[in-house]
Design a protein around this motif. Structure first.
Motif, short mmCIF file in Angstrom:
data_model
loop_
_atom_site.label_atom_id
_atom_site.label_comp_id
_atom_site.label_asym_id
_atom_site.label_seq_id
_atom_site.Cartn_x
_atom_site.Cartn_y
_atom_site.Cartn_z
N PRO A 49 0.79 -1.24 0.00
CA PRO A 49 0.00 0.00 0.00
C PRO A 49 0.82 1.29 0.00
O PRO A 49 0.48 2.22 -0.73
N GLN A 53 0.65 3.94 -3.24
CA GLN A 53 0.16 5.32 -3.24
C GLN A 53 1.18 6.28 -3.86
O GLN A 53 0.81 7.26 -4.50
N GLU A 74 -10.58 -4.69 -4.97
CA GLU A 74 -10.05 -4.21 -3.69
C GLU A 74 -9.00 -3.12 -3.90
O GLU A 74 -8.97 -2.13 -3.17
N GLU A 77 -10.73 0.11 -4.83
CA GLU A 77 -11.28 0.80 -3.66
C GLU A 77 -10.19 1.55 -2.91
O GLU A 77 -10.40 2.68 -2.44
N ASP A 78 -9.03 0.94 -2.78
CA ASP A 78 -7.90 1.57 -2.09
C ASP A 78 -7.47 2.83 -2.82
O ASP A 78 -7.21 3.87 -2.19
N ARG A 81 -10.11 5.74 -2.53
CA ARG A 81 -10.13 6.41 -1.22
C ARG A 81 -9.10 7.55 -1.15
O ARG A 81 -9.28 8.50 -0.39
N ASP A 275 -6.90 -8.23 -3.01
CA ASP A 275 -5.64 -7.48 -3.02
C ASP A 275 -4.51 -8.36 -2.50
O ASP A 275 -4.63 -8.97 -1.44
#
Length: 452
Positions: A49, A53, A74, A77-78, A81, A275
């Protein structure tokens, strides 16, 4: 070819992680934006993660929408957000209608409302029409942007129309011919259009060999038709044969890939959209359910063994040999199950050929059973000097391989009739059958022959 693609993806991931670890965003941005949206999506799914990002932050905003389409639910969605509502709207606006329909379910309600308000009336009506169809059907896969012509015009008129239009949708290999009521009549290839006499009427060039695909046709059937006929694109029609849109080969490639991932992941009880770096508690909960099911089946196999405690105490060799019988049955059964699941996915199994297929698999199992029974029975005889033990061992091998073959054929048919995915549940049930049958047959025969 697959190995080359895997090596390329591994190299891209390695270079990207080195660039991220260097702490400089410039090299990361240059590397990322030389890739296609699909390649970026694959890299994002390969990163934890924190690094994900970082990479997502340097992706060209023009590619954001396409990248979101190419990642699992999944991961999507990450990524969503971390985006502002305005960024999500901008990313979604750049997508084709069919891709937008796939993405819409994952967007916040406020973003959906803003997005719909920003669309023109025609696109909004097209999107709403697509959303009336179930997921994984032709109606949700199609792109409503198609080029159509009338049958009563000449080739020259069509060519002038195309020049005025300026550009064609991607993967356009045919134009679709419609009646006055927008009913699909056939197609004309671009190659034929360019080489035909300009004065020839369109109705003399119509190719009606490609029927329209019903909008409610399941995605696997769509993929099967493309594979059987080598189509690049195909029209989608409603129940009145009115043209709604078209499906292109890139959508079909996605279907085939998703089917392959579903079968591979489903065999282990996993979700293909999960994920890779999902939080530990979430992954633990999911796998706990599957492990619990396996635990219950293991208890069943243990109960079968417990019923033969007497022979195990007196003939220790049985405890050494019985896992071999179960293992051979499991392997043989998995081979048949995999063959059946694939054949069912391709529509090759029906009531008319299921019995013939069962007979064939039983004969194969019998032949293999006798072959390996002689081999393992001979080994058992050499090691333990007990003819009755060797006979029980070999006979159990034959029995379990036949049971495995029958289970491999019947289980997926039964599960499909019950509405259960054979790729997901078949492996666990099959293993239980072959374990229990292997243990029961070997220990049962040993009890009869050795404890007389």
């Amino acid at each position: 070819m697959a190995e080359i693609a895997q090596e390329r993806a591994a190299k891209q991931l390695r270079l990207l992680e080195q660039a991220i670890d260097s702490g400089r965003l410039g090299p990361v941005k240059r590397l990322v934006n030389t890739l296609s949206p699909a390649e970026i999506g694959n890299l994002l799914e390969s990163l934890p993660p924190a690094k994900r990002q970082v990479v997502w932050g340097v992706v060209d905003p023009e590619d954001d929408g396409e990248v979101l389409v190419h990642v699992g639910d999944e991961v999507r969605e990450d990524l969503l957000r971390a985006m502002d509502p305005d960024e999500i709207v901008a990313a979604a606006e750049s997508l084709d209608i069919d891709d937008l329909a796939d993405l819409l379910d994952d967007l916040p309600d406020t973003v959906i409302d803003e997005l719909l308000r920003s669309m023109d009336r025609v696109d909004r009506e097209r999107l709403e029409q697509m959303l009336t169809y179930d997921e994984d059907t032709a109606g949700r896969l199609m792109n409503p942007d198609v080029v159509t012509v009338r049958a009563d015009v000449t080739v020259d008129v069509v060519l002038r129309y195309l020049r005025l239009r300026g550009e064609l949708p991607e993967a356009t290999d045919h134009l679709y011919v419609l009646s006055r009521r927008r009913q699909y009549q056939g197609r004309i290839s671009l190659a034929q259009l360019l080489t035909a006499d300009p004065a020839v009427a369109v109705n003399r060039l119509i190719d009606d060999e490609q029927p329209g695909i019903p909008a409610d046709m399941p995605a696997p059937e769509v993929a099967e038709r493309f594979a059987n006929h080598d189509w690049v694109s195909a029209p989608v029609v409603d129940e009145n044969n009115v043209l709604l849109g078209r499906i292109t080969i890139d959508d079909v490639v996605d279907i085939i890939r998703e089917q392959a991932e579903h079968q591979a992941m489903g065999a282990a009880g996993l979700d293909e959209d999960a994920d890779l770096f999902a939080p530990v508690p979430r992954t633990t909960r999911r796998r706990a359910v599957w492990l619990g099911i396996n635990l219950l089946t293991a208890f069943l196999a243990s109960w079968v063994i417990g019923n033969f405690e007497g022979v195990l105490k007196q003939v220790v060799a049985c405890a050494v040999l019985m896992p071999i019988v179960a293992s051979m049955g499991g392997v043989a059964g998995t081979q048949v199950l995999t063959l059946m699941v694939r054949a069912m996915a391709l529509g090759q199994v029906s009531a008319s050929n299921a019995v013939l297929l069962l007979k064939r698999e039983v004969l194969v199992a019998l032949a293999n059973g006798v072959l390996w029974a002689c081999a393992v029975g001979g080994i058992a005889l050499l090691v333990y000097r007990d003819a009755w033990l060797a006979l029980a061992f070999g006979a159990a091998m034959v029995i379990n391989l036949i049971a495995a073959a029958m289970s491999g054929v019947f289980l997926p048919l039964l599960l499909r009739r019950l509405g259960i995915d054979p790729a997901l549940a078949g492996g666990v049930i099959l293993t239980t059958v072959t374990d229990c049958c292997g243990f029961a047959s070997f220990l049962g025969l040993s009890t009869l022959l050795l404890l007389r």
